[in-house]
Design an enzyme around this catalytic site. Structure first.
Site, PDB file in Angstrom:
ATOM      1  N   TYR A  63       0.823  -1.204   0.000  1.00 36.51           N
ATOM      2  CA  TYR A  63       0.000   0.000   0.000  1.00 36.51           C
ATOM      3  C   TYR A  63       0.866   1.267   0.000  1.00 36.51           C
ATOM      4  O   TYR A  63       1.867   1.347   0.679  1.00 36.51           O
ATOM      5  CB  TYR A  63      -0.907   0.017   1.237  1.00 36.51           C
TER       6      TYR A  63
ATOM      7  N   GLU B 292      -6.100   5.688   5.295  1.00 38.51           N
ATOM      8  CA  GLU B 292      -5.956   4.501   4.436  1.00 38.51           C
ATOM      9  C   GLU B 292      -5.084   3.439   5.061  1.00 38.51           C
ATOM     10  O   GLU B 292      -5.202   2.263   4.746  1.00 38.51           O
ATOM     11  CB  GLU B 292      -5.272   4.886   3.123  1.00 38.51           C
TER      12      GLU B 292
ATOM     13  N   LYS C 198       0.483  -0.562 -13.681  1.00 38.43           N
ATOM     14  CA  LYS C 198      -0.248  -0.484 -12.425  1.00 38.43           C
ATOM     15  C   LYS C 198      -1.743  -0.721 -12.597  1.00 38.43           C
ATOM     16  O   LYS C 198      -2.360  -0.255 -13.541  1.00 38.43           O
ATOM     17  CB  LYS C 198      -0.065   0.898 -11.793  1.00 38.43           C
TER      18      LYS C 198
HETATM   19  P1  AMP Z   1      -3.038  -1.033  -5.092  1.00 34.24           P
HETATM   20  O1  AMP Z   1      -4.262  -0.171  -5.100  1.00 34.24           O
HETATM   21  O2  AMP Z   1      -3.040  -2.014  -6.188  1.00 34.24           O
HETATM   22  O3  AMP Z   1      -1.779  -0.242  -4.990  1.00 34.24           O
HETATM   23  O4  AMP Z   1      -3.157  -1.910  -3.762  1.00 34.24           O
HETATM   24  C1  AMP Z   1      -2.517  -1.639  -2.551  1.00 34.24           C
HETATM   25  C2  AMP Z   1      -2.010  -2.917  -1.935  1.00 34.24           C
HETATM   26  O5  AMP Z   1      -3.107  -3.758  -1.571  1.00 34.24           O
HETATM   27  C3  AMP Z   1      -1.165  -3.781  -2.859  1.00 34.24           C
HETATM   28  O6  AMP Z   1       0.165  -3.368  -2.885  1.00 34.24           O
HETATM   29  C4  AMP Z   1      -1.325  -5.139  -2.249  1.00 34.24           C
HETATM   30  O7  AMP Z   1      -0.504  -5.324  -1.124  1.00 34.24           O
HETATM   31  C5  AMP Z   1      -2.765  -5.127  -1.798  1.00 34.24           C
HETATM   32  N1  AMP Z   1      -3.623  -5.667  -2.874  1.00 34.24           N
HETATM   33  C6  AMP Z   1      -4.107  -4.997  -3.948  1.00 34.24           C
HETATM   34  N2  AMP Z   1      -4.881  -5.784  -4.716  1.00 34.24           N
HETATM   35  C7  AMP Z   1      -4.885  -6.981  -4.122  1.00 34.24           C
HETATM   36  C8  AMP Z   1      -5.500  -8.230  -4.424  1.00 34.24           C
HETATM   37  N3  AMP Z   1      -6.276  -8.380  -5.484  1.00 34.24           N
HETATM   38  N4  AMP Z   1      -5.271  -9.262  -3.587  1.00 34.24           N
HETATM   39  C9  AMP Z   1      -4.480  -9.122  -2.506  1.00 34.24           C
HETATM   40  N5  AMP Z   1      -3.894  -7.971  -2.172  1.00 34.24           N
HETATM   41  C10 AMP Z   1      -4.085  -6.915  -2.959  1.00 34.24           C
HETATM   42 MG    MG Z   2      -2.350  -3.111  -7.757  1.00 30.73          MG
END
Ligand code: AMP
Ligand code: MG
Length: 513
Positions: free
Chosen positions: A345, A380, A441
């Site tokens: 995150y 968040e 991304k």
């Molecule tokens: P993001 O919005 O893709 O940057 O999501 C933030 C973080 O949430 C990612 O870096 C992952 O650690 C976790 N995350 C995002 N999507 C998923 C998913 N589909 N399954 C598991 N973890 C997720």
């Molecule tokens: Mg992602």
């Protein structure tokens, strides 16, 4: 195995015994609770800590008492600076207390951690402090006889007594008198008979606005080293950490470093029937050899987790709630038991990952500066997001030292050769498969189809397409009001009822116009 820390607390410091101690606060964080109490200079501290494992709760030394939620990541550094290497082997709370003795309020400028602190000093002053990012939200409410401080706003919202203003903290709308301690802030409150005064507000961190034009090799090396350190210090020797893995570069980078420092890493990916990122996550898990699992959640169930997201994040911003839904749903469905989760995150904020279509570099840098100036209060990264499932989560990209480095890199290192987050991708070059390194991304709400699920449900219920955003915003505000300000349990709040009430309120409002 698992985390051993105080995940949250509520405590009241009073100088007049007039108010009876309230019943045990209803935390969203699911840990075991224990009572704490102390006295100093005619002030009484009484509270409850909610913990994972069996940590020290309240620590005291020389008439100074400290309640620390969360953990410290630069323990060795701090211990060395204190000239007391053995201080790195005690509890984090003991280390912070030693730092307070040494530096006073400046200690909070030295700590790199994920924490919220309440300290009662020898003179009866109340010190409250957040980490640099306010990643453990901290709230307070003052009345004529004392100050209540908590890591969850809902435990303060219904308290008796007329609330007072607290200068230097941010008042939450809604008339409950609850204030939020801002990110990177330490407040010293004096409690003079019948009055609360902010004696001092100290800023302990602000996002850098200067940029470093360093060569590729130096920048890449720095990011690699600081990410390794941020992950390693967050593992805290847990033999079986978990990484929530989307298969994107951010979480894959965390998983890669976790594997480098830990015997067994679990990874888990979630998706819905509408959409998932299982393929890319599986490639990473296979490459790194993590113990990987997949979880499919029906998107209509996901949307019904909204009240839980509000209960955990204590915000009314529907966009952020939407990001948090898939993670909350995932955490709540993991097998119960102690668990330390690392996420990817937040990497996008200092690296401008969401702005991959923003062309000129000066514009990219401006949006990064803007995002870094406006993150506070979004909650968040609150530990309560996973705390509702009894899980401790931590976010390496928002490690203070890594974050400082990432923010201040020349934007031309963030977007380079037509690639977003270039410096991070390069830093992970030898650790991940080529297809992961070059994967564009995908936001969590996109990858799992969450935004479309909420939208689809509203359209299905007859909300016109042009009013969907507005309706989401109104629903989120109503849920925040019910769950945080009026302390209702999320299971008592139904999506359909909130929608109906929101629509009814709107119609009435329109008729009155
Ligand atoms: P993001 O919005 O893709 O940057 O999501 C933030 C973080 O949430 C990612 O870096 C992952 O650690 C976790 N995350 C995002 N999507 C998923 C998913 N589909 N399954 C598991 N973890 C997720
Ligand atoms: Mg992602």
């Amino acid at each position: 195995m698992g985390p051993n820390l105080v995940a949250g607390f509520w405590a009241r410091v009073s100088w007049s015994p007039r108010r009876a101690a309230p019943e045990t606060p209803r935390f969203a964080t699911q840990g075991h609770t224990s009572a704490v109490s102390a006295a100093s200079a005619g002030r009484h501290l009484q509270g409850v800590a909610v913990s994972f494992g069996a940590p020290d709760t309240l620590v005291s030394d020389g008439g100074i008492h400290l309640l620390l939620a969360g953990e410290i990541y630069n323990r060795d550094e701090v211990a060395k600076a204190l000239g007391n290497a053995s201080a790195a082997h005690g509890s984090d709370a003991t280390l912070v207390l030693a730092a307070w003795h040494h530096w006073g309020i400046t200690a909070f400028r030295i700590l790199n951690g994920r924490f919220a602190a309440l300290l009662l000093d020898g003179g009866g002053r109340v010190v409250v402090a957040t980490d640099h990012a306010g990643s453990v939200p901290l709230w307070l409410r003052a009345d004529a006889h004392g100050v209540d401080v908590s890591t969850e706003a809902k435990t303060l919202a219904g308290l008796p007594g007329t609330p007072l203003d607290v200068a230097g903290a941010q008042l939450l709308p809604g008339g409950t008198g609850v204030h939020r301690v801002q990110a990177g802030t330490a407040l010293i409150l004096e409690t003079v008979q019948g009055e609360v005064r902010t004696a001092n507000r100290v800023y302990t961190w602000t996002p850098p606005v200067s940029r470093a034009a360093v060569g590729e090799e130096i920048a890449v090396g720095r990011v690699r080293r600081l990410l390794a350190q941020a992950v390693q210090t967050r593992l805290r020797d847990d033999p079986e950490p978990t990484v929530v893995l989307s298969g994107g570069i951010d979480s894959s980078g965390v998983a890669a470093h976790a594997v480098a420092h830990s015997g067994l890493v679990h990874s888990v990916s979630m998706g819905t029937e509408a959409s998932d990122e299982f393929g890319p996550a599986k490639v990473v898990a296979g490459h790194l050899g993590t113990d990987h699992s997949e979880m499919t959640i029906h998107s209509s169930d996901l949307v019904r987790e909204l009240p839980w997201a509000v209960w955990a994040a204590e915000i009314a911003d529907h966009t952020i709630l939407e990001y948090l839904l898939p993670l909350i749903a995932l955490y709540r469905r993991l097998p119960p038991g102690p668990r330390r989760v690392l996420t990817g995150y937040g990497a996008d904020i200092p690296l401008g990952g969401m702005h991959r279509h923003t062309e000129p570099l000066d514009l990219l840098d401006s949006v990064i500066a803007h995002d870094m100036a406006t993150f506070d209060g979004l909650n968040e990264m609150s530990p309560v997001i996973s705390g509702v499932a009894g899980i401790w989560s931590t976010h390496p990209y928002w490690d203070r030292d890594l974050l400082d480095c990432l923010i201040s890199l020349d934007p031309g290192l963030k977007r380079r050769y037509g690639r977003d987050k270039w410096v991070l991708r390069e830093a992970l070059a030898r650790m991940l498969p080529a297809e992961t390194l070059s994967r564009p991304k995908l936001g969590i709400h996109e990858g799992s189809g969450t935004s479309s699920a909420w939208t689809a449900l509203l359209l299905e219920k007859g909300v016109p397409p042009g009013r969907v955003e507005q309706c989401k915003a109104a629903m989120a505000r109503r849920m925040h009001d019910l769950i945080v300000l009026r302390t209702r349990h999320p299971d008592e709040i139904s999506f359909d009822e909130v929608l109906a009430a929101t629509e009814k309120g709107r119609t009435r409002h329109a008729l009155e116009q």
